[in-house]
Scaffold this motif. Sequence first.
Motif, PDB file in Angstrom:
ATOM      1  N   HIS A 209      28.624  -9.797 -10.381  1.00  0.00           N
ATOM      2  CA  HIS A 209      28.474 -10.895 -11.112  1.00  0.00           C
ATOM      3  C   HIS A 209      29.530 -11.570 -11.988  1.00  0.00           C
ATOM      4  N   GLU A 210      30.672 -11.152 -11.562  1.00  0.00           N
ATOM      5  CA  GLU A 210      31.866 -11.109 -12.383  1.00  0.00           C
ATOM      6  C   GLU A 210      32.406 -12.308 -12.621  1.00  0.00           C
ATOM      7  N   ASN A 211      32.260 -13.265 -11.446  1.00  0.00           N
ATOM      8  CA  ASN A 211      32.617 -14.508 -11.221  1.00  0.00           C
ATOM      9  C   ASN A 211      34.177 -14.500 -11.518  1.00  0.00           C
TER      10      ASN A 211
ATOM     11  N   ARG B  52      29.962 -19.258 -17.549  1.00  0.00           N
ATOM     12  CA  ARG B  52      30.690 -18.659 -16.694  1.00  0.00           C
ATOM     13  C   ARG B  52      31.828 -17.689 -17.099  1.00  0.00           C
ATOM     14  N   GLY B  53      32.279 -18.022 -18.339  1.00  0.00           N
ATOM     15  CA  GLY B  53      33.419 -17.153 -18.933  1.00  0.00           C
ATOM     16  C   GLY B  53      34.702 -17.380 -18.157  1.00  0.00           C
ATOM     17  N   ARG B  54      35.795 -16.648 -18.606  1.00  0.00           N
ATOM     18  CA  ARG B  54      36.897 -16.766 -17.793  1.00  0.00           C
ATOM     19  C   ARG B  54      37.136 -15.599 -16.793  1.00  0.00           C
TER      20      ARG B  54
END
Lengths: 565, 336
Positions: A326-328, A310-312
């Motif tokens: 899809h940046e979340n 998911r990342g930051r």
Amino acid sequence: MTVGFIMMCHTALDRAAQVARFWSVAGCPVVIHVDRRVPRHEFREFVQALADLENVSFSRRYACEWGTWSLVAATQTAAMQMLMQHRNVRHVYLASGSCLPLRPTNELVDYLNERPNTDFVESVTTADVTWTVGGIDYERFTLRFPFSWRRQRKLFDTYVRLQRRFRVNRKIPNGIVPHLGSQWWCLTRQTLSAILEDKDRAKYDSYFRRVWIPDESYFQTLARLYSTNIESRSLTLSKFDFQGKPHTFYDDHLQLLRRSDCFVARKIWPHADRLFEAFLAPPETQAARAEPNPGKIDRLFAKAVERRKRGRPGLYMQSRFPVKDHENGKTCAPYSVFHGFSDLFENFDGWLARSVGGRVHGHIFGPDGVEFAGDETIFNGALICSAKLRDHNPRSFLTNLIWNTRGERQCFQFSPRDNQECNWFMATDPNAQISVVSGTWAVPLLRSNLNFSEIRKEAARLQKLETEHLEILRTMYVKARVRIWTMAEFIENPMEPLQTIIDEIRPRSSRQPAEVPKLVDLTGFGQFLQNMKNQGMQPMLMGDFAVGLDPRPPLPEQNRPYLVR
Amino acid sequence: MGVWGRYRLRLRRKRLRFRAFRRRRELSVVVNRTKEIGRSDILVFAVLRNERVRLPYFLRYYRDLGVNRFLIVENGSDDGSREYLAEQKDVSLWTTSASYKGSRYGVDWVNWLLMRYGHKHWTLTVDVDEFFIYPFCDTRPIRALTDWLDTYALRAFPAMVLDMYPKGSIEATQYREGQNPFEIANYFDSGNYMISKNPTFRNLWIQGGPRARMMFADNPQEAPSLNKIPLVKWHRSYCFASSTHMLLPRGLNAVYDEWGGERPAGCLLHAKFLSTLKSKVDEEMVRKQHFAGSREYLAYAETLKDDPDLWCKWSEKYINWRQLEILGLMSKGNWA
């Protein structure tokens, strides 16, 4: 009674030898299986290194390939050898060559002696398993898998598809219930020998030979048939990430591993000298153990997987550059855009800063440069006020600004005169709060010292840009919190909408705005609009203004509108 | 990109490799210790000119990371770099007096050496003023990283260039031989990097930092690229297309995640802005051997005239890799 170790080795044989010695010296027999693909001279050296230990023996070598039957066959052979040669073994512990004992062997022996009939094998039905790779879970047991997943991926995939098409459904022998689990188990002599000496073993073996990754299911399933007491967990600490690969432990994990409640950890980087030194030291010289806290390890690896998947949110960097949608998190924190307010009020940013706190910028997309709060020429993260540099990549500029000021709410002014490139981006960003007063771009034109034809041209340009922006803000794709007023609507009672916006930014602040922002002088605005109409341009976005009836700031007694809170 | 586009990239790769193959004639061996290269050695490749004063720290830094071998092309040095390198037991050295520009700024030479000696090795291609840092570099040697990359079958590892600069005048403190350059140049820009994607090569194009801020604010298009992929498990069919910014085949450039996750990434600390810069720039202004008509060096010369201070009040002081990871300049990804 003692515990016997089976070690499955294929690389880093020097480390495996160290570990085997550690167990063997503590009185535990060790049976080692070495992959047949290990070169002969390496194998010979390995055997030589352990030649002085009489309770270490080597089993028949198989060429082992991940996901195939060979691993089970090798384990079976080694287990048979263990049970035959070492009568005093009650538990058999399956370990790999990259395992490292975390606690002195006698602790493990004592632990198992207290539980003489317990089998430690993670054994879960397929319905409850979420970690299988490649989306094949129950089908592992109903399809056939003759091809290697590593070497013959195409054949593997095609054959799976073919079987699905023809609805192949293998019969599971004798109605055993397939179970899955970690391949690192510790079984009792009773259970293990029952599995190996079963009269139906040939039948089971030929069935599991074509099952996908049988080393995760063979013993796990059959133990259910014979064991009286299964504890469904592994005594080996082994963390898998989302791709099904085991995490590796390094020197800097030493403190974490000391706090594990497991007896053995896998897998250890072979060059982690400090780990091997610390855990293979004679028990009496080892440092005192801290209170077990396995949650810490779990959290560490769970966080790593989370970061990879998911990342930051809101971070754009060299190894995280999400495609659109899809940046979340398109940006990392909420921010507010005030469109058209600065043209309508005098010193609006100053007022806003006093009312909401946070950081209130001017027009950060302004054509003449970035107007940072407090007229700074350089801002957090070394962003500079150059318009050219910002316009080279406005989106990076915006996401950088929000990222650099994590923890502090950013507000900025906007107008159709500014760079419009981020309009879609902000409109589809759930972090954005966009408040629009439309048509106010005409106010500066009213006071400007331009020829009327130029004013008309400029007005037409700005109106077009704002219309486009408003169209974006009214599409179904909008994720931002958008509010739009026409100018006429807004100035009738500016405090109420302003209060709403401020409350949304500062939900729990009891602070009422100390003062009312001062409306700019709008004398002659109605006439100005009429003049434009007379010149053939239709100003539409400001709402209805009657000629001669100039909009007036609200009367003093309306300063503090009554709001139900 | 269609079949034709992909085929053209393939042709381009073949052409670049052939070019590198031809340029091998420009290199003459000074010391060749490549026979001693072990099967799993990690190799550093570099091209340099007149860097004698930097060399001791450069070699020490990478030796400490666990690099086993250096393969270096020396391009017409006259300051003793060649003699110094030739004495080092882990350095293989080639020399050339041919045009740096003519070999596409050294890339052809490096491509040749990589093709010849890098096959199946982890290779790190850097400049003498670039210092590779990666997650856990203070506790784990570089082999831990390459082993980990191997288990995931990852072939390339990105490291963005991070320009480091001192507070105050660049000339103020003299860089001494063997000194850690980041004792002097210990500041960097933390959050002004601009990223876009290059659709042809699939790499990210990153610009920003002090150079974009101070020297290219009016001409950002030409600000230097900061994206680099220095660590590659080399195969002889690969080649660098433009410095270490881009590789071919282009699949190697996809070192970033596009679905929201973070892949592991490091940084190349760039120790350019030291007292050594001035003489370098003066020299390059005469040689005119650098990229795009040396426009970068022209800009340096222009800026250096006024003895600038790259430092600003938002400059971040360098502490360690964890700081860079928190700032979002690099990432641990799923390496824990």
